[in-house]
Design an enzyme around this catalytic site. Structure first.
Site, short mmCIF file in Angstrom:
data_model
loop_
_atom_site.label_atom_id
_atom_site.label_comp_id
_atom_site.label_asym_id
_atom_site.label_seq_id
_atom_site.Cartn_x
_atom_site.Cartn_y
_atom_site.Cartn_z
N TYR A 279 -76.70 -60.73 -24.26
CA TYR A 279 -78.03 -61.34 -24.16
C TYR A 279 -78.94 -60.43 -23.35
O TYR A 279 -78.60 -60.02 -22.23
CB TYR A 279 -77.92 -62.71 -23.50
CG TYR A 279 -79.18 -63.53 -23.65
CD1 TYR A 279 -79.43 -64.23 -24.83
CD2 TYR A 279 -80.12 -63.60 -22.63
CE1 TYR A 279 -80.58 -64.99 -24.97
CE2 TYR A 279 -81.27 -64.36 -22.77
CZ TYR A 279 -81.50 -65.04 -23.95
OH TYR A 279 -82.65 -65.78 -24.10
N TYR A 329 -86.86 -61.46 -30.36
CA TYR A 329 -86.37 -62.50 -29.46
C TYR A 329 -86.35 -63.85 -30.16
O TYR A 329 -87.35 -64.57 -30.17
CB TYR A 329 -87.25 -62.55 -28.22
CG TYR A 329 -86.76 -63.46 -27.12
CD1 TYR A 329 -85.46 -63.37 -26.65
CD2 TYR A 329 -87.60 -64.40 -26.53
CE1 TYR A 329 -85.01 -64.19 -25.62
CE2 TYR A 329 -87.16 -65.22 -25.50
CZ TYR A 329 -85.87 -65.11 -25.06
OH TYR A 329 -85.42 -65.93 -24.04
#
Length: 378
Positions: A279, A329
């Site tokens: 992440y 994103y």
């Protein structure tokens, strides 16, 4: 685990979609269902997580032509919830509440409700109201503070963060789906405008509009699907302290606890991973979680990337799609899409040779988690 990813779907990623989150979610959901060789009526459960804009499961179900769902959930939160969403969907399937569960995330993250955009009065709710007077309002401000602490303790530098951004951009350069594909050098990275020191613009995720859907099912359904199943090995989640200024060591993230727990649960090690979708809302998130999950010692991540250990031919390929920093994103769910592609052997010119195991992490600071996927059933 007897649960697998059987279908994946996504929209294109853009800076201005001109569409609603529901329309994008339905497109991604249809793509995931078709990818699995199933029909909409085969989807019994649906879940999502949301901050900024989104849409609810019942809206997506209606868009798919379903009369209803046997299970549905919409949790409030961001990237810290992705691993939780996958683990919960698997638990629902194993408990017999649904034969298949579609996990999706859809948002106009660039053209819609952006964290840095304010319309009307500024209102800070919950525990964050106590951080606001000190200047902590949006995520880069907290993450920058943690990165500074790491620099103070371990001597990490801007160049160390730059090596992460540069490597991920190089991966994205061969990914036609990525919104940021232009080559990035250390000079261009260091010339980037400041966001919150030590973060420059290239340390921050690429905001996009788009949607991703991941369809999970049990072994009985997976046996009849069109794609080879990608099996969920195990998951771990740590929700951490309340607030982002309330845990003892801010040079670490949730991964300092989640990493050792995940390896203990599975009997696996970092060296077993072929792919690591870490992440990466910021470059520093990659730095701290690479350390927490045991890929390298604190203070050595920059060198790990600089020496080619995080790419093809190295120890592990980190974010072969370019990650959230360069692909886009979608709150981390596109990491799961990429992991499934890699373990299927369908990632084309960015395929990791003989990929059999993939780690996918989620979140930053005190809260987050991870999932491990395998090409073969555990």
């Amino acid at each position: 685990m007897t649960v697998a990813i059987v279908g994946i779907g996504r929209t294109g990623y853009s800076r201005r979609s001109g569409r609603t989150p529901r329309a994008m979610a339905v497109e991604a959901a249809r793509a995931a269902i078709a990818d699995a060789g199933l029909a909409a009526r085969d989807v019994e459960g649906m879940s999502t997580y949301q901050s900024n804009d989104s849409c609810f499961p019942q809206e997506v179900a209606w868009g798919l032509g379903l009369d209803g769902l046997t299970w549905g959930s919409a949790a409030f939160g961001g990237g810290n919830l992705v691993a939780d969403q996958i683990a919960t969907a698997a638990a629902v399937i194993e408990a017999g509440l649904a034969k298949s569960v579609l996990v999706y995330r859809s948002l106009n993250g660039r053209s819609g409700h952006r964290l840095g955009t304010v319309d009307g009065p500024v209102e800070i709710a919950g525990e964050f109201q106590f951080d606001a007077p000190a200047g902590f309002i949006v995520p880069p401000q907290w993450f920058a503070m943690w990165a500074r602490r790491h620099q103070h303790l371990y001597g990490s530098t801007s160049e160390d963060l730059g090596h992460i951004a540069i490597q991920q951009r190089a991966h994205a350069s061969v990914n036609p789906h990525a919104v940021m594909r232009e080559p990035l050098t250390m000079d261009s990275y260091l010339a980037g405008r400041w966001i919150n020191e030590p973060f420059r613009v290239f340390d921050c995720t690429a905001e996009v509009d788009g949607a991703v859907a991941i369809l999970l099912a049990g072994a009985d359904v997976a046996a009849d699907c069109a794609q080879p199943p990608v099996w969920l090995v195990d998951s771990v989640n740590h929700h951490g302290a309340s607030g982002w200024t309330a845990w003892p060591d801010m040079s670490q993230m949730y991964s300092a606890k989640a990493g050792p727990e995940l390896w203990a649960k599975t009997g696996l090690n970092p060296s077993d991973m072929d792919v690591a979708c870490m992440y990466d809302c910021f470059t520093y998130t990659v730095m701290a979680t690479m350390e927490g999950f045991g890929f390298c010692e604190p203070g050595t991540v920059g060198e790990f990337f600089a020496k080619g250990r995080a790419t093809y031919g190295g120890d592990v390929v980190v974010n072969p799609h370019g990650g959230l920093l360069s692909e886009g994103y979608i709150h981390g769910l596109n990491h799961h899409y990429e992991a499934a592609l890699q373990l299927r052997g369908q990632a084309e010119n960015r395929q990791v040779p003989d990929a059999r195991l993939a780690l996918v992490t989620a979140g930053g600071g005190p809260g987050g988690g991870a999932n491990i996927y395998a090409k073969e059933r555990p």
